[in-house]
Design a protein around this motif. Structure first.
Motif, PDB file in Angstrom:
ATOM      1  N   TRP A 132      90.067  32.190  32.804  1.00 22.12           N
ATOM      2  CA  TRP A 132      90.657  32.664  31.703  1.00 22.12           C
ATOM      3  C   TRP A 132      92.089  32.658  31.477  1.00 22.12           C
ATOM      4  CZ3 TRP A 132      87.458  38.034  31.264  1.00 22.12           C
ATOM      5  CH2 TRP A 132      86.408  37.704  31.086  1.00 22.12           C
ATOM      6  N   CYS A 133      92.879  32.260  32.728  1.00 18.84           N
ATOM      7  CA  CYS A 133      94.396  32.038  32.661  1.00 18.84           C
ATOM      8  C   CYS A 133      94.567  30.769  32.060  1.00 18.84           C
ATOM      9  CB  CYS A 133      94.637  32.285  33.865  1.00 18.84           C
ATOM     10  SG  CYS A 133      94.664  34.039  34.281  1.00 18.84           S
ATOM     11  N   LEU A 134      95.375  30.418  31.207  1.00 25.16           N
ATOM     12  CA  LEU A 134      95.497  29.271  30.409  1.00 25.16           C
ATOM     13  C   LEU A 134      97.076  28.808  30.340  1.00 25.16           C
ATOM     14  CD1 LEU A 134      93.395  30.079  27.207  1.00 25.16           C
ATOM     15  CD2 LEU A 134      92.629  28.791  29.414  1.00 25.16           C
ATOM     16  N   VAL A 135      97.323  27.452  30.319  1.00 24.14           N
ATOM     17  CA  VAL A 135      98.668  27.170  29.790  1.00 24.14           C
ATOM     18  C   VAL A 135      98.650  26.153  28.674  1.00 24.14           C
ATOM     19  CG1 VAL A 135      99.555  27.261  32.430  1.00 24.14           C
ATOM     20  CG2 VAL A 135      98.362  25.208  31.513  1.00 24.14           C
ATOM     21  N   ALA A 136      99.755  26.132  27.921  1.00 16.94           N
ATOM     22  CA  ALA A 136      99.635  25.093  27.119  1.00 16.94           C
ATOM     23  C   ALA A 136     100.777  24.043  27.339  1.00 16.94           C
ATOM     24  CB  ALA A 136     100.229  25.819  25.568  1.00 16.94           C
TER      25      ALA A 136
END
Length: 325
Positions: A213-217
């Motif tokens: 669930w950890c995201l980067v844009a």
């Protein structure tokens, strides 16, 4: 209840079960919107921090606990955070006043252990805890900033967000650990009550999250991708219990969402949130929760409006108060 004298003793990692049981009883009595997990309590005792924990015991029962904690490499620019609580049936017997006095004494000891002549002490107080607010004021704590907790049902439709064709939302990988830490230190730690993270403490923090669930844009325009923002999330429980009486962790909680200045106003935060909601829902969760930080100058109010437009509702408010030892 016949009031007996409580006895203070140091607490250690071996006391996690008793501390967690006490915290959950306190949260149940206070109808807390978010519940503490075992992994959170275990993190109180990690070696990356200097910590001192103490508990008030009546016989074999833990009736109150206090924790003073800060990063081990704190050279004076980071606060010492104090937390704790008193069992519901032991309130109004002077335990809280006793605990507050001991928390400040312990904070001075932590500062001394780090070689600091003085240190800022911070404490988090729910807006509904009027007695604790008055007690903190009595011990010369002053307002610093505020968290607004917000929640949204995942049963509601999740709309798509139109953003730049060059912005891509992907899972946080090893390649972006360093850049995400720098973004945290630049945006959160410099502007709010969050603390700056070194490499070790940042990896420890991420290890406490739900990896998927950890995201980067990422902005893919140009010779190489650049970090535009990131989102960290963990699993929390609401008030639901399973058949075995244990809490069901039915809420995805956004621990941090950061968008770097260059990419603000371009729907990057909304894209991160929408992607997180899709992943939470796919994993069978019922809610998404997050905090918005407002400082003493009311910075952050605009974010509340943004999330309200995404159908988030205000759940509660938490004040951060500080003093100096």
């Amino acid at each position: 209840m016949d009031v007996q004298t409580w006895q203070w003793k140091p607490l250690h990692a071996a006391n996690v079960p008793e501390i967690l049981d006490l915290i959950l009883r306190i949260e149940e009595a206070d109808d807390a919107s978010i519940r503490t997990s075992a992994s959170e309590v275990e993190s109180y005792f990690h070696d990356s921090h200097v910590w001192r924990a103490q508990g008030a015991w009546v016989g074999s029962e833990l009736v109150a606990f206090g924790l003073a904690r800060t990063l081990a490499d704190n050279s004076g620019d980071l606060p010492i955070t104090v937390s704790g609580g008193v069992a519901p049936e032991w309130r109004e017997h002077g335990v809280g006043q006793d605990l507050m006095e001991r928390q400040l004494i312990t904070s001075r000891a932590v500062a001394g252990e780090l070689g600091l002549d003085s240190a800022t002490v911070q404490m988090y107080i729910e807006s509904s805890q009027s007695v604790l607010i008055d007690l903190a004021r009595e011990f010369e704590f002053t307002p610093h900033s505020q968290f607004i907790q917000m929640r949204r049902s995942l049963d509601m439709p999740i709309d798509s967000v139109e953003t730049s064709q060059y912005i891509q939302i992907v899972k946080l990988s090893e390649d972006w650990i360093k850049d995400s830490r720098k973004a945290h230190n630049k945006v959160l730690a410099d502007a709010t009550s969050w603390t700056k993270m070194n490499s070790e403490s940042w990896r420890e923090r991420i290890s406490q999250m739900e990896e998927d669930w950890c995201l980067v844009a990422l902005d893919l325009f140009g010779d190489r991708p650049r970090l535009a923002g990131y989102l960290l999330a963990s699993r929390f429980t609401s008030d639901i219990e399973g058949p075995d009486g244990q809490p069901i962790y039915d809420e995805g909680y956004v621990e941090e969402i950061v968008v770097l200045p260059e990419w603000r106003g371009k729907h990057v935060a909304s894209s991160l949130i929408m992607t997180a909601m899709e992943r939470f829902k796919a994993d069978g969760l019922m809610h998404i929760g997050l905090d918005v930080i407002k400082d003493a100058n009311d910075e952050g109010s605009d974010l509340v409006t943004v999330f309200e437009h995404l159908d988030f509702q205000r759940v509660s408010e938490t004040y951060i108060v500080t003093t100096t030892v």
